[in-house]
Write a protein that holds these residues in place. Sequence first.
Motif, short mmCIF file in Angstrom:
data_model
loop_
_atom_site.label_atom_id
_atom_site.label_comp_id
_atom_site.label_asym_id
_atom_site.label_seq_id
_atom_site.Cartn_x
_atom_site.Cartn_y
_atom_site.Cartn_z
N TRP A 1 0.83 -1.20 0.00
CA TRP A 1 0.00 0.00 0.00
C TRP A 1 0.87 1.26 0.00
O TRP A 1 0.50 2.25 -0.61
N ALA A 2 2.02 1.22 0.65
CA ALA A 2 2.89 2.39 0.69
C ALA A 2 3.53 2.63 -0.68
O ALA A 2 3.68 3.77 -1.11
N LYS A 3 3.89 1.54 -1.36
CA LYS A 3 4.46 1.68 -2.70
C LYS A 3 3.42 2.26 -3.67
O LYS A 3 3.73 3.13 -4.48
N LEU A 4 2.18 1.77 -3.57
CA LEU A 4 1.13 2.27 -4.46
C LEU A 4 0.79 3.72 -4.15
O LEU A 4 0.54 4.51 -5.07
N LEU A 5 0.80 4.09 -2.88
CA LEU A 5 0.53 5.47 -2.50
C LEU A 5 1.62 6.39 -3.05
O LEU A 5 1.33 7.46 -3.61
N ALA A 6 2.88 5.98 -2.91
CA ALA A 6 3.98 6.79 -3.42
C ALA A 6 3.91 6.92 -4.94
O ALA A 6 4.15 8.00 -5.50
#
Length: 55
Positions: free
Chosen positions: A23-28
């Motif tokens: 989720w953090a990779k997709l948010l970034a």
Amino acid sequence: MAENAPDPTAGKAPQGHPGLPRWAKLLALGVGIALVVLVVAMLLVGGEHGPGMHG
């Protein structure tokens, strides 16, 4: 004389940091894409500000 217990971590590679969650990779990625779109839109519009733009 007691035998030494084998080391359970012997022969294994040390565990590193597992990395960022998905989720953090997709948010970034989403924030990065939004910034690129914003910059491109500002360059295409011209970015001039003033009373003439609100008329």
